[in-house]
Design a protein around this motif. Structure first.
Motif, PDB file in Angstrom:
ATOM      1  N   ILE A 249       0.804  -1.249   0.028  1.00  0.00           N
ATOM      2  CA  ILE A 249       0.064  -0.137  -0.126  1.00  0.00           C
ATOM      3  C   ILE A 249       1.000   1.355  -0.027  1.00  0.00           C
ATOM      4  O   ILE A 249       1.799   1.429   0.640  1.00  0.00           O
ATOM      5  N   LEU A 250       0.467   2.230  -0.855  1.00  0.00           N
ATOM      6  CA  LEU A 250       0.939   3.398  -0.817  1.00  0.00           C
ATOM      7  C   LEU A 250       0.015   4.735  -0.433  1.00  0.00           C
ATOM      8  O   LEU A 250      -0.919   4.628  -1.171  1.00  0.00           O
ATOM      9  N   VAL A 251       0.540   5.567   0.457  1.00  0.00           N
ATOM     10  CA  VAL A 251      -0.249   6.826   0.890  1.00  0.00           C
ATOM     11  C   VAL A 251       0.524   7.870   0.247  1.00  0.00           C
ATOM     12  O   VAL A 251       1.680   8.038   0.378  1.00  0.00           O
ATOM     13  N   THR A 252      -0.049   8.637  -0.582  1.00  0.00           N
ATOM     14  CA  THR A 252       0.602   9.733  -1.351  1.00  0.00           C
ATOM     15  C   THR A 252      -0.394  10.675  -1.645  1.00  0.00           C
ATOM     16  O   THR A 252      -1.886  10.473  -1.936  1.00  0.00           O
ATOM     17  N   ASP A 253       0.052  12.173  -1.833  1.00  0.00           N
ATOM     18  CA  ASP A 253      -0.905  13.121  -2.545  1.00  0.00           C
ATOM     19  C   ASP A 253      -0.803  13.200  -3.857  1.00  0.00           C
ATOM     20  O   ASP A 253      -1.609  13.977  -4.348  1.00  0.00           O
ATOM     21  N   SER A 254       0.069  12.416  -4.406  1.00  0.00           N
ATOM     22  CA  SER A 254       0.139  12.484  -6.077  1.00  0.00           C
ATOM     23  C   SER A 254      -0.194  11.134  -6.514  1.00  0.00           C
ATOM     24  O   SER A 254       0.817  10.558  -7.216  1.00  0.00           O
ATOM     25  N   PRO A 255      -1.246  10.437  -6.653  1.00  0.00           N
ATOM     26  CA  PRO A 255      -1.275   9.335  -6.922  1.00  0.00           C
ATOM     27  C   PRO A 255      -1.290   8.992  -8.504  1.00  0.00           C
ATOM     28  O   PRO A 255      -1.224   7.785  -8.995  1.00  0.00           O
ATOM     29  N   LEU A 256      -1.356  10.206  -9.141  1.00  0.00           N
ATOM     30  CA  LEU A 256      -1.383  10.045 -10.786  1.00  0.00           C
ATOM     31  C   LEU A 256      -0.103  10.615 -11.314  1.00  0.00           C
ATOM     32  O   LEU A 256       0.016  10.938 -12.682  1.00  0.00           O
ATOM     33  N   ALA A 257       1.076  10.903 -10.522  1.00  0.00           N
ATOM     34  CA  ALA A 257       1.929  11.638 -10.930  1.00  0.00           C
ATOM     35  C   ALA A 257       2.973  10.638 -11.860  1.00  0.00           C
ATOM     36  O   ALA A 257       3.395  11.073 -12.832  1.00  0.00           O
ATOM     37  N   GLU A 258       2.676   9.297 -11.928  1.00  0.00           N
ATOM     38  CA  GLU A 258       3.388   8.276 -12.855  1.00  0.00           C
ATOM     39  C   GLU A 258       2.962   8.473 -14.539  1.00  0.00           C
ATOM     40  O   GLU A 258       3.454   8.135 -15.368  1.00  0.00           O
ATOM     41  N   ILE A 259       1.609   9.233 -14.667  1.00  0.00           N
ATOM     42  CA  ILE A 259       0.898   9.572 -15.753  1.00  0.00           C
ATOM     43  C   ILE A 259       0.944  10.884 -15.969  1.00  0.00           C
ATOM     44  O   ILE A 259       0.078  11.133 -16.795  1.00  0.00           O
ATOM     45  N   GLY A 260       1.476  11.618 -15.363  1.00  0.00           N
ATOM     46  CA  GLY A 260       1.749  12.944 -15.667  1.00  0.00           C
ATOM     47  C   GLY A 260       0.292  13.994 -15.221  1.00  0.00           C
ATOM     48  O   GLY A 260       0.308  15.057 -15.888  1.00  0.00           O
ATOM     49  N   ARG A 261      -0.298  13.483 -14.096  1.00  0.00           N
ATOM     50  CA  ARG A 261      -1.407  14.192 -13.976  1.00  0.00           C
ATOM     51  C   ARG A 261      -1.182  14.748 -12.364  1.00  0.00           C
ATOM     52  O   ARG A 261      -0.680  14.283 -11.612  1.00  0.00           O
TER      53      ARG A 261
END
Length: 261
Positions: A249-261
């Motif tokens: 599990i990853l808790v993050t504020d930027s869950p779509l960073a990997e796809i540039g969003r």
């Protein structure tokens, strides 16, 4: 000879068969003549068609998702709007166009979709949305879609259980927005290009006995403003989030960073 299923609702059973000139040639043709308690049975075949139903029941039964395919080049092949009762089963819905559409659209509907397949959506394979959207989406296969497999948003509260969500470009299941609260039970999210499940932007979800394994990144991704039941300390005991290359599990504020969003 193929057995025609009984209609438990007391109406007629309308037959769709592209090889029989005496039958309806497309599901949409049968839907135009179907009354509220009528059932439509789709015999094996590939049908280029769009099934659009609004504010009325639908009972659409296919001969099996490996035998019946409804595909569309212009818009998604299935769109339900405010469908309060009904059942769709035994059909593959496939989007083969190039615009941004999904294979299944369920807006503010509460019917049952089971034993179907949704594939090749340019958006997510299945979108379930709207504050009155409480469908039962069970025992389906959602695969090969360009975004996520199942996307629940805009306050929808469906029951999503026993589905296989595999080989989607983003997540197996994604849930977004305040008021969105699906039940996610016994789903298998595997081989997705990002992670198994995403919970973000104030969404909530109940998760039990899901298996998220063999995805490219994480088992589950959640933002701090989202809420899961059971809580984070119990999620790994009530679900399986491994093995995945980056972890459980990853808790993050930027869950779509990997796809540039």
């Amino acid at each position: 000879m193929m057995k025609i299923p009984d209609n438990p609702h007391g109406g007629r059973t309308l037959i769709v068969d592209g090889q029989d000139p005496r039958a309806y040639q497309k599901p949409s043709e049968a839907l135009k003549e179907a009354e509220e308690r009528d059932q439509i049975f789709v015999k094996p075949g590939m049908y280029e068609d769009k099934v659009f139903v609004a504010e009325r029941p639908i009972f659409l039964i296919g001969a099996g998702r490996d035998a019946v395919q409804i595909y569309s080049r212009r818009g998604g092949p299935l769109y339900l709007q405010q469908v309060k009762t009904g059942r769709i089963s035994g059909i593959t819905f496939r989007y083969v166009g190039s615009d941004q559409h999904s294979a299944m659209n369920l807006l503010d509907s509460t019917c049952v979709v089971t034993q179907c397949r949704a594939k090749e959506g340019i958006l997510s394979g299945v979108v379930i949305y709207g504050p009155s959207s409480r469908p039962t989406f069970v025992d389906n296969e959602v695969c090969d879609n360009r975004e996520s497999g199942i996307f629940v948003f805009a306050g929808a509260q469906p029951r999503v259980a026993d589905n296989i969500c595999r080989n989607n470009h983003h997540f197996g299941i994604a849930v977004r927005d305040a008021g969105s609260r699906p039940e996610l039970v016994r789903n298998h999210c595997c081989e997705n290009m990002l992670s198994g499940i995403l919970l973000f932007h104030h969404a909530e979800a109940f998760l039990m006995d899901n298996r998220c394994a063999g995805n490219m990144h994480w088992g589950m991704v959640i933002t701090p403003d989202a809420s899961a039941t059971p809580g984070a300390d119990q999620l790994v005991n009530s679900n399986v989030f491994y093995p995945n290359p980056r972890g459980t599990i990853l808790v993050t504020d930027s869950p779509l960073a990997e796809i540039g969003r």
